[in-house]
Design a protein around this motif. Structure first.
Motif, mmCIF file in Angstrom:
data_model
loop_
_atom_site.group_PDB
_atom_site.id
_atom_site.type_symbol
_atom_site.label_atom_id
_atom_site.label_comp_id
_atom_site.label_asym_id
_atom_site.label_seq_id
_atom_site.Cartn_x
_atom_site.Cartn_y
_atom_site.Cartn_z
ATOM 1 N N GLU A 1 0.822 -1.217 0.000
ATOM 2 C CA GLU A 1 0.000 0.000 0.000
ATOM 3 C C GLU A 1 0.850 1.259 0.000
ATOM 4 O OE1 GLU A 1 -2.451 -3.254 1.874
ATOM 5 O OE2 GLU A 1 -0.423 -2.512 2.156
ATOM 6 N N TYR A 2 2.009 1.188 0.632
ATOM 7 C CA TYR A 2 2.892 2.360 0.681
ATOM 8 C C TYR A 2 3.260 2.788 -0.739
ATOM 9 C CZ TYR A 2 6.811 5.368 1.960
ATOM 10 O OH TYR A 2 7.664 6.440 2.100
ATOM 11 N N ALA A 3 3.669 1.830 -1.543
ATOM 12 C CA ALA A 3 4.034 2.132 -2.937
ATOM 13 C C ALA A 3 2.798 2.458 -3.760
ATOM 14 C CB ALA A 3 4.787 0.955 -3.547
ATOM 15 N N ASP A 4 1.744 1.665 -3.602
ATOM 16 C CA ASP A 4 0.524 1.872 -4.391
ATOM 17 C C ASP A 4 -0.066 3.265 -4.184
ATOM 18 O OD1 ASP A 4 0.788 -0.714 -5.329
ATOM 19 O OD2 ASP A 4 -0.871 -1.524 -4.125
ATOM 20 N N LEU A 5 0.028 3.773 -2.973
ATOM 21 C CA LEU A 5 -0.537 5.089 -2.649
ATOM 22 C C LEU A 5 0.448 6.230 -2.901
ATOM 23 C CD1 LEU A 5 -2.339 4.089 0.662
ATOM 24 C CD2 LEU A 5 -3.423 4.566 -1.544
ATOM 25 N N GLY A 6 1.670 5.889 -3.295
ATOM 26 C CA GLY A 6 2.667 6.912 -3.583
ATOM 27 C C GLY A 6 3.097 7.703 -2.359
ATOM 28 N N ALA B 1 -4.039 7.606 5.098
ATOM 29 C CA ALA B 1 -3.640 6.322 4.522
ATOM 30 C C ALA B 1 -3.525 5.245 5.594
ATOM 31 C CB ALA B 1 -2.321 6.473 3.766
ATOM 32 N N ILE B 2 -2.913 5.580 6.724
ATOM 33 C CA ILE B 2 -2.792 4.599 7.813
ATOM 34 C C ILE B 2 -4.170 4.232 8.355
ATOM 35 C CG2 ILE B 2 -1.864 4.126 10.108
ATOM 36 C CD1 ILE B 2 0.404 6.124 9.448
ATOM 37 N N ALA B 3 -5.046 5.211 8.487
ATOM 38 C CA ALA B 3 -6.398 4.936 8.991
ATOM 39 C C ALA B 3 -7.153 3.994 8.051
ATOM 40 C CB ALA B 3 -7.166 6.240 9.185
ATOM 41 N N LEU C 1 -0.162 -0.377 7.339
ATOM 42 C CA LEU C 1 0.926 0.586 7.185
ATOM 43 C C LEU C 1 1.522 1.024 8.530
ATOM 44 C CD1 LEU C 1 -0.592 2.867 4.407
ATOM 45 C CD2 LEU C 1 1.457 1.421 4.192
ATOM 46 N N LEU C 2 0.821 0.762 9.620
ATOM 47 C CA LEU C 2 1.290 1.195 10.937
ATOM 48 C C LEU C 2 2.413 0.287 11.428
ATOM 49 C CD1 LEU C 2 0.800 3.172 13.311
ATOM 50 C CD2 LEU C 2 -0.781 1.465 14.240
ATOM 51 N N GLN C 3 3.501 0.907 11.897
ATOM 52 C CA GLN C 3 4.584 0.129 12.487
ATOM 53 C C GLN C 3 4.035 -0.696 13.641
ATOM 54 O OE1 GLN C 3 7.517 -0.757 11.900
ATOM 55 N NE2 GLN C 3 8.451 0.773 10.582
ATOM 56 N N ARG C 4 4.721 -1.794 13.923
ATOM 57 C CA ARG C 4 4.276 -2.663 14.991
ATOM 58 C C ARG C 4 5.474 -3.333 15.646
ATOM 59 N NH1 ARG C 4 2.766 -5.518 9.966
ATOM 60 N NH2 ARG C 4 4.209 -7.252 9.795
#
Length: 117
Positions: free
Chosen positions: A65-70, A84-86, A91-94
């Motif tokens: 998603e990080y790449a897909d959403l630019g 985007a994280i919501a 995408l949220l670190q864990r």
């Protein structure tokens, strides 16, 4: 109260839960499976304040998603990253562990010990 933002499929997240349950079992602990209960933008902003890190440190840049959403592009606003994280909680670190008004990203797991010093 200890809060762990947890992904049960993640070995680091499982290790954080184990470390806390073994070393601080006497403290109440809430485990938030954020993939099942995604955080809102306002919750993410509050969490970032507790972490006291740049927003981009909260983001998993290796996720599709990080790449897909630019999200790595120049000019992407913090608001766009929060949104985007919501919408894509993977995408949220864990894990992220919160205790006594402070928070850390538990990668590596040793980071968590700082909350108990």
């Amino acid at each position: 109260m200890i809060t762990i933002y947890h992904n049960p499929r993640c070995s680091k997240s499982r290790a954080a839960c184990t470390w806390i349950s073994e070393s601080h079992a006497d403290e109440p602990t809430e485990i938030v499976e954020y993939l099942k209960r995604p955080l809102t933008v306002s919750q993410l902003k509050a969490l970032r304040e507790l972490l006291d890190v740049p927003l981009r440190e909260m983001v998993r840049t290796g996720e599709t998603e990080y790449a897909d959403l630019g999200l790595g592009a120049a000019g992407v606003t913090d608001e766009a990253i929060y949104e985007a994280i919501a919408r894509h909680p993977s995408l949220l670190q864990r894990p992220i562990v919160v205790r006594d008004g402070r928070a850390v990203i538990g990668r590596p797991t040793e980071n968590i010990a700082a909350l108990f010093e």
